[in-house]
Design an enzyme around this catalytic site. Structure first.
Site, PDB file in Angstrom:
ATOM      1  N   SER A 144    -108.069 -37.235  -8.882  1.00 45.44           N
ATOM      2  CA  SER A 144    -107.629 -36.296  -9.920  1.00 45.44           C
ATOM      3  C   SER A 144    -106.122 -36.187  -9.867  1.00 45.44           C
ATOM      4  CB  SER A 144    -108.236 -34.918  -9.665  1.00 45.44           C
ATOM      5  OG  SER A 144    -107.601 -33.935 -10.444  1.00 45.44           O
ATOM      6  N   TYR A 157    -110.243 -27.720  -3.693  1.00 45.89           N
ATOM      7  CA  TYR A 157    -110.571 -28.842  -4.594  1.00 45.89           C
ATOM      8  C   TYR A 157    -109.427 -29.857  -4.615  1.00 45.89           C
ATOM      9  CZ  TYR A 157    -111.398 -31.565  -8.828  1.00 45.89           C
ATOM     10  OH  TYR A 157    -111.570 -32.609  -9.706  1.00 45.89           O
TER      11      TYR A 157
HETATM   12  P1  NDP Z   1    -119.446 -33.470 -14.318  1.00 44.92           P
HETATM   13  O1  NDP Z   1    -119.777 -32.180 -13.652  1.00 44.92           O
HETATM   14  O2  NDP Z   1    -119.844 -33.660 -15.734  1.00 44.92           O
HETATM   15  O3  NDP Z   1    -120.005 -34.700 -13.471  1.00 44.92           O
HETATM   16  C1  NDP Z   1    -120.166 -34.659 -12.080  1.00 44.92           C
HETATM   17  C2  NDP Z   1    -121.264 -35.638 -11.704  1.00 44.92           C
HETATM   18  O4  NDP Z   1    -121.406 -35.667 -10.292  1.00 44.92           O
HETATM   19  C3  NDP Z   1    -122.620 -35.248 -12.278  1.00 44.92           C
HETATM   20  O5  NDP Z   1    -123.227 -36.413 -12.805  1.00 44.92           O
HETATM   21  C4  NDP Z   1    -123.411 -34.744 -11.072  1.00 44.92           C
HETATM   22  O6  NDP Z   1    -124.797 -35.054 -11.288  1.00 44.92           O
HETATM   23  C5  NDP Z   1    -122.792 -35.592  -9.959  1.00 44.92           C
HETATM   24  N1  NDP Z   1    -122.921 -34.999  -8.637  1.00 44.92           N
HETATM   25  C6  NDP Z   1    -122.448 -33.797  -8.200  1.00 44.92           C
HETATM   26  N2  NDP Z   1    -122.797 -33.590  -6.928  1.00 44.92           N
HETATM   27  C7  NDP Z   1    -123.499 -34.685  -6.534  1.00 44.92           C
HETATM   28  C8  NDP Z   1    -124.136 -35.067  -5.339  1.00 44.92           C
HETATM   29  N3  NDP Z   1    -124.137 -34.261  -4.254  1.00 44.92           N
HETATM   30  N4  NDP Z   1    -124.777 -36.261  -5.280  1.00 44.92           N
HETATM   31  C9  NDP Z   1    -124.804 -37.087  -6.360  1.00 44.92           C
HETATM   32  N5  NDP Z   1    -124.201 -36.774  -7.535  1.00 44.92           N
HETATM   33  C10 NDP Z   1    -123.568 -35.580  -7.611  1.00 44.92           C
HETATM   34  O7  NDP Z   1    -117.856 -33.612 -14.154  1.00 44.92           O
HETATM   35  P2  NDP Z   1    -116.838 -34.828 -14.437  1.00 44.92           P
HETATM   36  O8  NDP Z   1    -117.474 -35.891 -15.192  1.00 44.92           O
HETATM   37  O9  NDP Z   1    -115.591 -34.213 -14.955  1.00 44.92           O
HETATM   38  O10 NDP Z   1    -116.538 -35.277 -12.931  1.00 44.92           O
HETATM   39  C11 NDP Z   1    -116.525 -36.626 -12.504  1.00 44.92           C
HETATM   40  C12 NDP Z   1    -115.378 -36.809 -11.516  1.00 44.92           C
HETATM   41  O11 NDP Z   1    -114.141 -36.689 -12.227  1.00 44.92           O
HETATM   42  C13 NDP Z   1    -115.333 -35.793 -10.395  1.00 44.92           C
HETATM   43  O12 NDP Z   1    -115.069 -36.445  -9.169  1.00 44.92           O
HETATM   44  C14 NDP Z   1    -114.171 -34.893 -10.787  1.00 44.92           C
HETATM   45  O13 NDP Z   1    -113.579 -34.280  -9.673  1.00 44.92           O
HETATM   46  C15 NDP Z   1    -113.264 -35.895 -11.471  1.00 44.92           C
HETATM   47  N6  NDP Z   1    -112.240 -35.312 -12.352  1.00 44.92           N
HETATM   48  C16 NDP Z   1    -112.615 -34.612 -13.476  1.00 44.92           C
HETATM   49  C17 NDP Z   1    -111.640 -34.045 -14.276  1.00 44.92           C
HETATM   50  C18 NDP Z   1    -111.981 -33.215 -15.472  1.00 44.92           C
HETATM   51  O14 NDP Z   1    -111.075 -32.562 -16.038  1.00 44.92           O
HETATM   52  N7  NDP Z   1    -113.226 -33.203 -15.938  1.00 44.92           N
HETATM   53  C19 NDP Z   1    -110.209 -34.211 -13.983  1.00 44.92           C
HETATM   54  C20 NDP Z   1    -109.947 -34.993 -12.802  1.00 44.92           C
HETATM   55  C21 NDP Z   1    -110.930 -35.513 -12.036  1.00 44.92           C
HETATM   56  P3  NDP Z   1    -126.011 -34.262 -10.591  1.00 44.92           P
HETATM   57  O15 NDP Z   1    -125.679 -32.809 -10.718  1.00 44.92           O
HETATM   58  O16 NDP Z   1    -127.212 -34.678 -11.377  1.00 44.92           O
HETATM   59  O17 NDP Z   1    -126.055 -34.746  -9.170  1.00 44.92           O
END
Ligand code: NDP
Length: 249
Positions: A144, A157
């Site tokens: 990020s 975070y």
């Molecule tokens: P979402 O919450 O939409 O996606 C997060 C995903 O991670 C979900 O598919 C969730 O699925 C999965 N997940 C969470 N915990 C677990 C776990 N323990 N095991 C397996 N899967 C897991 O958010 P984003 O798409 O935004 O996030 C994706 C990445 O992008 C993250 O690493 C985030 O930090 C990063 N990011 C996002 C930004 C933003 O502004 N959105 C900015 C910068 C970075 P499920 O719950 O089904 O497991």
């Protein structure tokens, strides 16, 4: 946009929503076989069905990256064989004043964003090193822009994301000479479910305000960067990509 990822075999973590789901789509539309990994089976199955309906190859692997991944690894190997493209995308963002002492939230973020990333690397680094002997091989970590900035109430975070960025740089130094590309992607504000998990309503509203102030990327726009980076010629490694809404400074 699509790219040429014919004959590539990918694992995308966090493929149940947001950026991970869009990465899975762009990789599959570019010709890769894609294992979709997250905890919510229905979401993954729906996405895999969509990929197959479009003529691509995708299948759901229900797994929690903070836990033992040996069943998931076996499922991927049994279905697609050796993996040559791993996207470490699963992550959680929780926020509270540090003095609130929410050690439960700290642990969840450290377990998912750091230990989870390491678990996935542990599960597939052997595949990536082996695959590099005969073709392109990619480890992509989704960090990020927060790895470099300061956001009050997001200390833990942003620290987890700084760890991912530093891990990526060091892994590149170790794996690059073995022909495994390591790409660290640092998105800015992006439309997804990420902020919905923030339990503190005032902070969640503040995040909405930041997003409304400068706009946000779509998850597909971030995913496009991953499709581009992983489809370059084998000797070309985009090591560090920061992708931001233009007005986010
Ligand atoms: P979402 O919450 O939409 O996606 C997060 C995903 O991670 C979900 O598919 C969730 O699925 C999965 N997940 C969470 N915990 C677990 C776990 N323990 N095991 C397996 N899967 C897991 O958010 P984003 O798409 O935004 O996030 C994706 C990445 O992008 C993250 O690493 C985030 O930090 C990063 N990011 C996002 C930004 C933003 O502004 N959105 C900015 C910068 C970075 P499920 O719950 O089904 O497991």
């Amino acid at each position: 946009m699509t790219y040429d990822l014919t004959n590539r075999t990918a694992v995308v973590t966090g493929a149940a929503s947001g950026i991970g789901a869009e990465i899975a789509l762009v990789l599959a539309r570019s010709g890769a076989r894609v294992a979709l990994l997250a905890r919510r089976t229905e979401r993954l199955t729906a996405l895999a069905d969509r990929i197959v309906a479009e003529g691509g190859q995708g299948f759901a692997v229900t797994a929690d990256v903070t836990k033992d991944l040996s069943d998931a690894v076996r499922a991927v190997h049994d279905t697609y064989g050796r993996v040559d493209l791993v996207v470490n995308n699963a992550g959680v963002m929780l926020a509270n004043p540090i003095a609130a002492g929410r050690t439960d939230e700290w642990s969840r973020m450290i377990d998912t964003n750091i230990s989870g990333v390491l678990n996935v690397i542990d599960a597939f680094s052997g595949d990536l090193i082996e695959a590099a002997g005969s073709g392109p091989s990619d480890l992509v970590n989704i960090s990020s822009v927060g790895a470099h900035l300061t956001f009050p109430n997001f200390a833990v975070y942003t620290a987890t994301k700084a760890a991912v960025t530093h891990l990526s740089a060091n892994l590149r130094a170790e794996l690059g000479p073995l022909d495994v590309r390591v790409t660290n992607v640092e998105p800015g504000f992006t439309e997804s479910e990420l902020a919905e998990h923030i339990g503190n309503a005032a902070i969640r509203d503040a995040v909405d305000g930041w997003f409304d102030g400068v706009g946000r990327l779509t998850s597909a726009e971030v995913a496009d960067v991953v499709g581009y980076a992983t489809s370059r010629a084998k000797h070309v490694n985009l090591r560090q990509i920061m992708v931001l809404p233009t007005r986010q400074v």
